[in-house]
Design a protein around this motif. Sequence first.
Motif, PDB file in Angstrom:
ATOM      1  N   GLN A  60      -0.452  -2.059   6.455  1.00  0.00           N
ATOM      2  CA  GLN A  60      -0.799  -2.714   5.198  1.00  0.00           C
ATOM      3  C   GLN A  60      -0.636  -1.758   4.017  1.00  0.00           C
ATOM      4  O   GLN A  60      -0.616  -0.538   4.181  1.00  0.00           O
ATOM      5  CB  GLN A  60      -2.241  -3.229   5.255  1.00  0.00           C
ATOM      6  CG  GLN A  60      -2.477  -4.258   6.346  1.00  0.00           C
ATOM      7  CD  GLN A  60      -3.901  -4.783   6.366  1.00  0.00           C
ATOM      8  OE1 GLN A  60      -4.724  -4.411   5.534  1.00  0.00           O
ATOM      9  NE2 GLN A  60      -4.204  -5.652   7.331  1.00  0.00           N
ATOM     10  N   ASP A  61      -0.532  -2.353   2.837  1.00  0.00           N
ATOM     11  CA  ASP A  61      -0.501  -1.547   1.621  1.00  0.00           C
ATOM     12  C   ASP A  61      -1.940  -1.314   1.146  1.00  0.00           C
ATOM     13  O   ASP A  61      -2.905  -1.729   1.803  1.00  0.00           O
ATOM     14  CB  ASP A  61       0.366  -2.198   0.546  1.00  0.00           C
ATOM     15  CG  ASP A  61      -0.139  -3.577   0.113  1.00  0.00           C
ATOM     16  OD1 ASP A  61      -1.364  -3.850   0.270  1.00  0.00           O
ATOM     17  OD2 ASP A  61       0.664  -4.376  -0.376  1.00  0.00           O
ATOM     18  N   TYR A  62      -2.078  -0.672  -0.004  1.00  0.00           N
ATOM     19  CA  TYR A  62      -3.421  -0.318  -0.482  1.00  0.00           C
ATOM     20  C   TYR A  62      -4.176  -1.512  -1.059  1.00  0.00           C
ATOM     21  O   TYR A  62      -5.362  -1.410  -1.378  1.00  0.00           O
ATOM     22  CB  TYR A  62      -3.324   0.796  -1.516  1.00  0.00           C
ATOM     23  CG  TYR A  62      -2.994   2.138  -0.896  1.00  0.00           C
ATOM     24  CD1 TYR A  62      -3.968   2.897  -0.256  1.00  0.00           C
ATOM     25  CD2 TYR A  62      -1.688   2.631  -0.915  1.00  0.00           C
ATOM     26  CE1 TYR A  62      -3.667   4.111   0.337  1.00  0.00           C
ATOM     27  CE2 TYR A  62      -1.376   3.851  -0.324  1.00  0.00           C
ATOM     28  CZ  TYR A  62      -2.360   4.579   0.297  1.00  0.00           C
ATOM     29  OH  TYR A  62      -2.052   5.786   0.888  1.00  0.00           O
ATOM     30  N   ASN A  63      -3.517  -2.667  -1.163  1.00  0.00           N
ATOM     31  CA  ASN A  63      -4.192  -3.889  -1.597  1.00  0.00           C
ATOM     32  C   ASN A  63      -4.637  -4.749  -0.415  1.00  0.00           C
ATOM     33  O   ASN A  63      -5.126  -5.854  -0.601  1.00  0.00           O
ATOM     34  CB  ASN A  63      -3.258  -4.712  -2.495  1.00  0.00           C
ATOM     35  CG  ASN A  63      -2.942  -3.994  -3.791  1.00  0.00           C
ATOM     36  OD1 ASN A  63      -3.822  -3.396  -4.411  1.00  0.00           O
ATOM     37  ND2 ASN A  63      -1.676  -4.038  -4.200  1.00  0.00           N
ATOM     38  N   MET A 104       7.656   4.086   5.038  1.00  0.00           N
ATOM     39  CA  MET A 104       6.194   4.085   5.103  1.00  0.00           C
ATOM     40  C   MET A 104       5.615   5.451   4.756  1.00  0.00           C
ATOM     41  O   MET A 104       5.159   6.204   5.619  1.00  0.00           O
ATOM     42  CB  MET A 104       5.739   3.636   6.500  1.00  0.00           C
ATOM     43  CG  MET A 104       6.045   2.185   6.792  1.00  0.00           C
ATOM     44  SD  MET A 104       5.587   1.693   8.475  1.00  0.00           S
ATOM     45  CE  MET A 104       6.102  -0.019   8.473  1.00  0.00           C
ATOM     46  N   ASN A 105       5.615   5.760   3.469  1.00  0.00           N
ATOM     47  CA  ASN A 105       5.031   7.023   3.015  1.00  0.00           C
ATOM     48  C   ASN A 105       3.653   6.771   2.411  1.00  0.00           C
ATOM     49  O   ASN A 105       3.217   5.627   2.260  1.00  0.00           O
ATOM     50  CB  ASN A 105       5.956   7.720   2.023  1.00  0.00           C
ATOM     51  CG  ASN A 105       6.257   6.864   0.801  1.00  0.00           C
ATOM     52  OD1 ASN A 105       5.371   6.199   0.265  1.00  0.00           O
ATOM     53  ND2 ASN A 105       7.516   6.878   0.361  1.00  0.00           N
ATOM     54  N   LEU A 134      -2.515   4.419   5.661  1.00  0.00           N
ATOM     55  CA  LEU A 134      -2.633   4.928   7.023  1.00  0.00           C
ATOM     56  C   LEU A 134      -3.630   6.080   7.063  1.00  0.00           C
ATOM     57  O   LEU A 134      -3.812   6.778   6.057  1.00  0.00           O
ATOM     58  CB  LEU A 134      -1.271   5.408   7.533  1.00  0.00           C
ATOM     59  CG  LEU A 134      -0.155   4.362   7.644  1.00  0.00           C
ATOM     60  CD1 LEU A 134       1.160   5.037   8.032  1.00  0.00           C
ATOM     61  CD2 LEU A 134      -0.516   3.273   8.644  1.00  0.00           C
ATOM     62  N   PRO A 135      -4.273   6.316   8.217  1.00  0.00           N
ATOM     63  CA  PRO A 135      -5.169   7.476   8.329  1.00  0.00           C
ATOM     64  C   PRO A 135      -4.425   8.768   8.042  1.00  0.00           C
ATOM     65  O   PRO A 135      -3.221   8.885   8.285  1.00  0.00           O
ATOM     66  CB  PRO A 135      -5.615   7.407   9.797  1.00  0.00           C
ATOM     67  CG  PRO A 135      -5.460   5.982  10.186  1.00  0.00           C
ATOM     68  CD  PRO A 135      -4.258   5.494   9.439  1.00  0.00           C
TER      69      PRO A 135
END
Length: 400
Positions: free
Chosen positions: A175-178, A228-229, A235-236
């Motif tokens: 997922q993204d930050y939203n 996916m950066n 991500l953890p």
Amino acid sequence: MRKKVSYSYYNYRRRRGLSKRLSIIAIILGIIISVYLVKLYDEDLSGAEFVVSDEHKGDFVQNMISYSTYKQIPQVKGIYIPAYKTSNIDELISIANTTEINSFVIDVKDDNGHLTFDSNNPVLLEAGCVRNNPYISDIYSLMKILYLNNVYPIARIVVFKDKIASTKHPERMVQDYNGQVYATSQGEQWLNPYDISNWDYILEVCKEAINVGFKEIQFDYIRFHESMNASRVDLPTDVSKTEIISQFVDFMMEELKPYGVVVSADVFGTIITSSVDANIVGQDYKELVKRLDVVCPMIYPSHYGTGSFGQTYPDLAPYEIILAALQASNEVIRQIPISQRKAIIRPWLQDFTATWVEPHQVYSELQVRQQINAVYDAILSEWIMWNGAANYTKSAFAPN
């Protein structure tokens, strides 16, 4: 920011202790039953190297024909078969019967996340990956044909790239930050490798492949997407991408051990020499060699950039690229203590023309054979050939 999922493999194993003991008991009972059932099976397949029996393994067993363990794993010389092409299986079998080809890599979980054959497995049905009209209409007939013709069956399982799972389980996706499911520029969606519920899901797919007779599990897309950066996805940060992929492999190797199957994985060719690429996608070449039975680097000449291994135009130098890539692989493996080296190296080669590359050349008998010869000159013995439509240059393969 969304709540992080649990991803401790070792804590997870403790939680699974009881169910695993029950699984072992189930396997033992299955073996006892199979000894009785095999006496009831009267079809004469004595000429086949795969011997038919009614042995069932796994926590979930269909009412089906299953198959005994392959007597001897061959030195694999294989070709990739997309699921929809199995409708032309006779044509493909003729390649195996007349050339050195002895193995087929067949889609079991495809690039979208679909299971390619029918199943009553409740976990897979709940996930929505079982199609109403599967690409392989009769998996048991297909497997029987492979066994009768001594073709070693390898199940290609696309692991984390999965567009189907997001419809029912968006919380298990990257997922993204939203808090929205992340999609690449091509619209791809991926299962989150840090979510251990996804590990169980993939394990169920593996069991399904084993139940119908596949003797090798080959993981593809066992990685993160290149985009996916840290600025795009949530991500953890306390466990790296390479560490979580290695933990996933540890889990799979442990869980699949009772089934006696070979476990392999496809990896980017560039991770052999580039730690930057390794960290981006989460594939540590050394660590995977220490864990898997087989590592399959995708070293297609057309996929290398200008100047790679000293070649201005890599697509025009198939022998040189394959030889240099595998020599680099040999050098990396030499750095691993002998006692820790586990996997054999079985590279992916190309039997397709990369028309999008400039300049490029048509890959025909000469170019395909040059790659195979480079594998042997690198002191390796196994290889698999990729053509997305399974249109292979038969004349490039040595006759039986």
